[in-house]
Design a protein around this motif. Structure first.
Motif, PDB file in Angstrom:
ATOM      1  N   ILE A  90       0.857  -1.179   0.000  1.00 36.34           N
ATOM      2  CA  ILE A  90       0.000   0.000   0.000  1.00 36.34           C
ATOM      3  C   ILE A  90       0.892   1.228   0.000  1.00 36.34           C
ATOM      4  O   ILE A  90       1.936   1.252   0.653  1.00 36.34           O
ATOM      5  CB  ILE A  90      -0.918   0.030   1.250  1.00 36.34           C
ATOM      6  N   GLN A 147      -3.619  -1.818  -5.739  1.00 37.93           N
ATOM      7  CA  GLN A 147      -3.028  -2.050  -4.424  1.00 37.93           C
ATOM      8  C   GLN A 147      -3.846  -3.060  -3.620  1.00 37.93           C
ATOM      9  O   GLN A 147      -5.058  -3.147  -3.767  1.00 37.93           O
ATOM     10  CB  GLN A 147      -2.904  -0.733  -3.659  1.00 37.93           C
ATOM     11  N   TYR A 149      -5.536  -3.982  -0.546  1.00 39.15           N
ATOM     12  CA  TYR A 149      -6.039  -3.340   0.666  1.00 39.15           C
ATOM     13  C   TYR A 149      -6.300  -4.319   1.810  1.00 39.15           C
ATOM     14  O   TYR A 149      -6.709  -3.903   2.894  1.00 39.15           O
ATOM     15  CB  TYR A 149      -7.287  -2.508   0.352  1.00 39.15           C
ATOM     16  N   ALA A 152      -4.465  -3.519   4.821  1.00 36.19           N
ATOM     17  CA  ALA A 152      -4.995  -2.504   5.734  1.00 36.19           C
ATOM     18  C   ALA A 152      -5.285  -3.096   7.109  1.00 36.19           C
ATOM     19  O   ALA A 152      -5.236  -2.399   8.123  1.00 36.19           O
ATOM     20  CB  ALA A 152      -6.267  -1.894   5.150  1.00 36.19           C
TER      21      ALA A 152
END
Length: 291
Positions: A90, A147, A149, A152
């Protein structure tokens, strides 16, 4: 300088330093692995603190060490590796934005576990800040669709750790100065960090002739000494003179600095993300509002 002025000065300094940390991690990862980055960063910081502030350890009493261990793990050791892995998939600016979840978790943990009270305006400020954060994340996903995620989740876990650390410092380490806490944290992390680094095979491939590796170690030295050693001391001072929620609100300002560096490095920034940054600043103002 009054406590109120100190709070905002520390908040500004931390935003500038930590906002620059993400691009430094990104650059350092060109020569080391995520695990090596996390471990080397801890070792550099530990040696720096022990060289400049060894006397601070004398102020740590036996009753403190249990909480020093907890804050070392939750606020440094675990997040250090999680961030290193997340930033491989990311953009550095997006990682910093996700870190803005910390004040939300600080409020929840503070109320549910540590018994801290909070004002209605603080809750509104955090919610507004989170709205700005969500706009940044969702728009970032559109601008950068390739990207991953899922990474995250690593930042969310790290944010919980940071929130736990802030509340722990305020609740149980209030009578210990900031430098002692940070130096104690990293003293305890030397052996675990060195062990982790050894298992990566770093020492068998290390060479002063490797220019990329040397550049990475240079970035890590800056990241460790300024971004971790000095900044964590300032952060713990901020916790002492304010509260965990306001202290954690530094993560609302960090993305603005990180986005600036990210744009310079070729990362994309949309007008909507700039607008979201303004919303985040409004959230910070409400978190600090007394009435």
């Amino acid at each position: 300088m009054s406590n109120q002025q100190q709070k905002w000065l520390y908040l500004f300094l931390l935003s500038l330093v930590w906002g620059s940390s993400f691009i430094l991690m990104k650059k350092a990862l060109l020569g080391v692995t995520p695990i090596q980055l996390g471990a080397i960063r801890m070792l550099f910081t530990a040696f720096f603190l022990l060289s400049v502030a060894p006397k601070s350890l004398k102020k740590i009493q036996k009753k403190h060490y249990k909480y020093i261990v907890y804050t070392a793990l939750a606020g440094t050791f675990i997040p250090g590796f999680l961030f290193a892995f997340a930033i491989t998939s990311i953009d550095s600016a997006v990682v910093s934005i996700l870190n803005s979840l910390t004040p939300f978790f600080a409020l929840i943990l503070g109320a549910l576990i540590f018994g801290f009270a909070f004002k209605k305006t603080q809750l509104y400020g955090i919610l507004i800040g989170l709205v700005g954060t969500l706009i940044l994340i969702l728009n970032g996903a559109v601008v950068n669709p390739n990207q991953n995620y899922w990474y995250a989740l690593l930042i969310i876990i790290a944010s919980v750790g940071y929130a736990f650390n802030a509340n722990m410092v305020k609740k149980y380490l209030y009578d210990l100065n900031a430098l002692s806490i940070v130096t104690g944290n990293f003293l305890l992390l030397i052996v675990p960090a060195f062990t982790v680094l050894a298992f990566t095979g770093f020492f068998s491939i290390f060479s002063f002739q490797d220019k990329i590796l040397m550049q990475s170690l240079g970035y890590l030295a800056i990241l460790s000494i300024v971004g971790t050693g000095v900044a964590k001391t300032i952060y713990n001072k901020l916790v002492h003179i304010s509260d965990p929620v306001f202290s954690s609100s530094v993560t609302y300002l960090i993305p603005l600095v990180a986005i600036f560096w990210g744009v310079l490095d070729g990362e994309k920034l949309s007008p909507l993300q700039i607008f979201a940054g303004v919303i985040i600043l409004l959230g910070v103002y409400l978190v600090n509002k007394k009435k």
